[in-house]
Write a protein that holds these residues in place. Structure first.
Motif, PDB file in Angstrom:
ATOM      1  N   ILE A   1      13.590  14.969 -19.972  1.00 45.35           N
ATOM      2  CA  ILE A   1      13.628  15.318 -21.334  1.00 45.35           C
ATOM      3  C   ILE A   1      12.996  14.458 -22.175  1.00 45.35           C
ATOM      4  O   ILE A   1      12.738  14.036 -23.660  1.00 45.35           O
ATOM      5  CB  ILE A   1      14.825  15.831 -21.822  1.00 45.35           C
ATOM      6  CG1 ILE A   1      15.593  16.385 -23.186  1.00 45.35           C
ATOM      7  CG2 ILE A   1      15.812  14.790 -21.688  1.00 45.35           C
ATOM      8  CD1 ILE A   1      13.812  18.016 -23.484  1.00 45.35           C
ATOM      9  N   GLY A   2      13.223  12.569 -21.755  1.00 46.84           N
ATOM     10  CA  GLY A   2      13.188  11.756 -22.397  1.00 46.84           C
ATOM     11  C   GLY A   2      12.289  11.514 -23.126  1.00 46.84           C
ATOM     12  O   GLY A   2      12.051  11.475 -24.647  1.00 46.84           O
ATOM     13  N   PRO A   3      10.492  11.521 -22.351  1.00 46.52           N
ATOM     14  CA  PRO A   3       9.616  11.830 -22.875  1.00 46.52           C
ATOM     15  C   PRO A   3       9.782  12.778 -24.373  1.00 46.52           C
ATOM     16  O   PRO A   3       8.674  12.521 -25.218  1.00 46.52           O
ATOM     17  CB  PRO A   3       8.417  12.403 -22.325  1.00 46.52           C
ATOM     18  CG  PRO A   3       9.161  11.822 -21.130  1.00 46.52           C
ATOM     19  CD  PRO A   3      10.820  12.218 -21.406  1.00 46.52           C
ATOM     20  N   LEU A   4      10.009  14.008 -24.477  1.00 44.74           N
ATOM     21  CA  LEU A   4       9.880  14.751 -25.426  1.00 44.74           C
ATOM     22  C   LEU A   4      10.568  14.369 -26.439  1.00 44.74           C
ATOM     23  O   LEU A   4      10.408  14.796 -27.933  1.00 44.74           O
ATOM     24  CB  LEU A   4      10.546  16.305 -25.089  1.00 44.74           C
ATOM     25  CG  LEU A   4      10.518  17.264 -26.524  1.00 44.74           C
ATOM     26  CD1 LEU A   4       9.081  18.110 -26.897  1.00 44.74           C
ATOM     27  CD2 LEU A   4      11.208  18.535 -25.709  1.00 44.74           C
ATOM     28  N   LEU A   5      11.945  14.140 -26.230  1.00 49.14           N
ATOM     29  CA  LEU A   5      12.893  13.720 -27.920  1.00 49.14           C
ATOM     30  C   LEU A   5      12.321  11.523 -28.072  1.00 49.14           C
ATOM     31  O   LEU A   5      12.047  11.664 -29.471  1.00 49.14           O
ATOM     32  CB  LEU A   5      14.324  12.799 -26.785  1.00 49.14           C
ATOM     33  CG  LEU A   5      14.508  13.900 -25.958  1.00 49.14           C
ATOM     34  CD1 LEU A   5      16.532  13.771 -25.595  1.00 49.14           C
ATOM     35  CD2 LEU A   5      15.264  15.286 -27.395  1.00 49.14           C
ATOM     36  N   GLU A   6      10.844  11.326 -27.418  1.00 40.94           N
ATOM     37  CA  GLU A   6      10.338  10.355 -27.951  1.00 40.94           C
ATOM     38  C   GLU A   6       9.481  10.571 -28.613  1.00 40.94           C
ATOM     39  O   GLU A   6       8.759  10.410 -29.903  1.00 40.94           O
ATOM     40  CB  GLU A   6       9.427   9.043 -26.776  1.00 40.94           C
ATOM     41  CG  GLU A   6      10.440   8.683 -26.161  1.00 40.94           C
ATOM     42  CD  GLU A   6      10.093   7.906 -25.270  1.00 40.94           C
ATOM     43  OE1 GLU A   6       8.960   7.655 -24.822  1.00 40.94           O
ATOM     44  OE2 GLU A   6      10.862   7.808 -24.407  1.00 40.94           O
ATOM     45  N   ARG A   7       8.680  11.844 -28.413  1.00 42.94           N
ATOM     46  CA  ARG A   7       7.555  12.061 -29.472  1.00 42.94           C
ATOM     47  C   ARG A   7       8.576  13.205 -30.439  1.00 42.94           C
ATOM     48  O   ARG A   7       7.962  12.562 -31.645  1.00 42.94           O
ATOM     49  CB  ARG A   7       6.904  13.926 -28.889  1.00 42.94           C
ATOM     50  CG  ARG A   7       5.888  13.226 -26.965  1.00 42.94           C
ATOM     51  CD  ARG A   7       5.315  13.977 -27.441  1.00 42.94           C
ATOM     52  NE  ARG A   7       5.648  14.574 -25.678  1.00 42.94           N
ATOM     53  CZ  ARG A   7       5.292  15.688 -24.741  1.00 42.94           C
ATOM     54  NH1 ARG A   7       3.711  16.353 -25.411  1.00 42.94           N
ATOM     55  NH2 ARG A   7       5.734  15.832 -24.301  1.00 42.94           N
ATOM     56  N   LEU A   8       9.395  13.774 -30.357  1.00 44.26           N
ATOM     57  CA  LEU A   8      10.295  13.873 -31.803  1.00 44.26           C
ATOM     58  C   LEU A   8      10.730  13.005 -32.407  1.00 44.26           C
ATOM     59  O   LEU A   8      10.344  13.170 -33.990  1.00 44.26           O
ATOM     60  CB  LEU A   8      11.187  14.836 -31.822  1.00 44.26           C
ATOM     61  CG  LEU A   8      11.559  16.409 -30.936  1.00 44.26           C
ATOM     62  CD1 LEU A   8      12.095  16.891 -29.717  1.00 44.26           C
ATOM     63  CD2 LEU A   8      11.096  16.761 -31.463  1.00 44.26           C
ATOM     64  N   GLU A   9      10.827  12.076 -31.706  1.00 48.50           N
ATOM     65  CA  GLU A   9      11.400  10.588 -32.526  1.00 48.50           C
ATOM     66  C   GLU A   9      10.418   9.984 -33.407  1.00 48.50           C
ATOM     67  O   GLU A   9      10.528   9.430 -34.720  1.00 48.50           O
ATOM     68  CB  GLU A   9      12.050   9.186 -31.849  1.00 48.50           C
ATOM     69  CG  GLU A   9      12.995   9.478 -31.283  1.00 48.50           C
ATOM     70  CD  GLU A   9      14.299   9.489 -31.932  1.00 48.50           C
ATOM     71  OE1 GLU A   9      13.914   9.131 -33.406  1.00 48.50           O
ATOM     72  OE2 GLU A   9      15.420  10.056 -31.678  1.00 48.50           O
TER      73      GLU A   9
END
Length: 198
Positions: A123-131
């Motif tokens: 899930i980390g890469p998705l949260l980075e894109r959201l950030e």
């Protein structure tokens, strides 16, 4: 029935999904009837794929480049991210041609019985894109299973912190207990096209 090499081939084939001992023997026999035309090209293709295939560090897809061809395609909308359980689900949606955004492959669903917790999901890469603020919509395209529903609720809690991001989920056509990668293209198109707020 045959030597050690044949037994090993049958044993390895028998580990493939959907293959049992009988299927494995049948495939091994087919390959060995004409090894130069069937077995050797397959072995070479498997070796080349093993050397060339990488996991995309952005979305989790399997490709020969990282980031993958989907993530770097300028014709795709990076502001719409479709979250799927497996690469097989991603491939199914691509085959159906129903999603023109990008993806996030979780690599599984939450399952306490199987020992899969939040830290095991990609899930980390998705949260980075959201950030970074580049995402407008997250589509939750998880299987209609207990684990899929649990994962979807966990994700919705995570995504609630990001303002201006619409969270939707696939709708009609998803049978209870169904996995995306076994559905036909029309059903996938209907489920994604009729998505609704999560």
């Amino acid at each position: 029935m045959g030597g050690h090499e044949i037994e090993q081939l049958i044993r390895l084939l028998g580990r493939l999904p959907g293959f049992g001992p009988r299927s494995a023997r049948r495939i091994a026999l087919f390959l060995l009837r004409d090894p130069q035309a069937r077995l050797v090209p397959l072995a070479r293709a498997l070796e080349r794929a093993g050397d060339a295939v990488k996991t995309c560090s952005t979305c989790g897809n399997l490709d020969t480049v990282d980031p993958c061809h989907i993530c770097t395609d300028p014709l795709r909308d990076p502001g719409v991210v479709c979250v799927v359980e497996t690469v097989g689900d991603l491939w199914a949606l691509e085959r159906a041609g129903v999603h023109r955004g990008v993806y996030q492959v979780l690599g599984g669903t939450l399952s306490p019985l199987a020992g899969i917790g939040p830290e095991d999901l990609n899930i980390g890469p998705l949260l980075e894109r959201l950030e970074q603020g580049s995402v407008r919509e997250v589509i939750l395209a998880l299987g209609a299973t207990v684990e899929g529903a649990t994962t979807m609720h966990w994700l919705m809690d995570k995504l609630a912190f990001y303002e201006g991001v619409t969270v939707s989920r696939v709708a009609q056509g998803m049978p209870v207990g169904g996995a995306l990668d076994v559905l036909d293209d029309g059903t996938l198109a209907a489920a994604l096209g009729a998505r609704r707020p999560a």
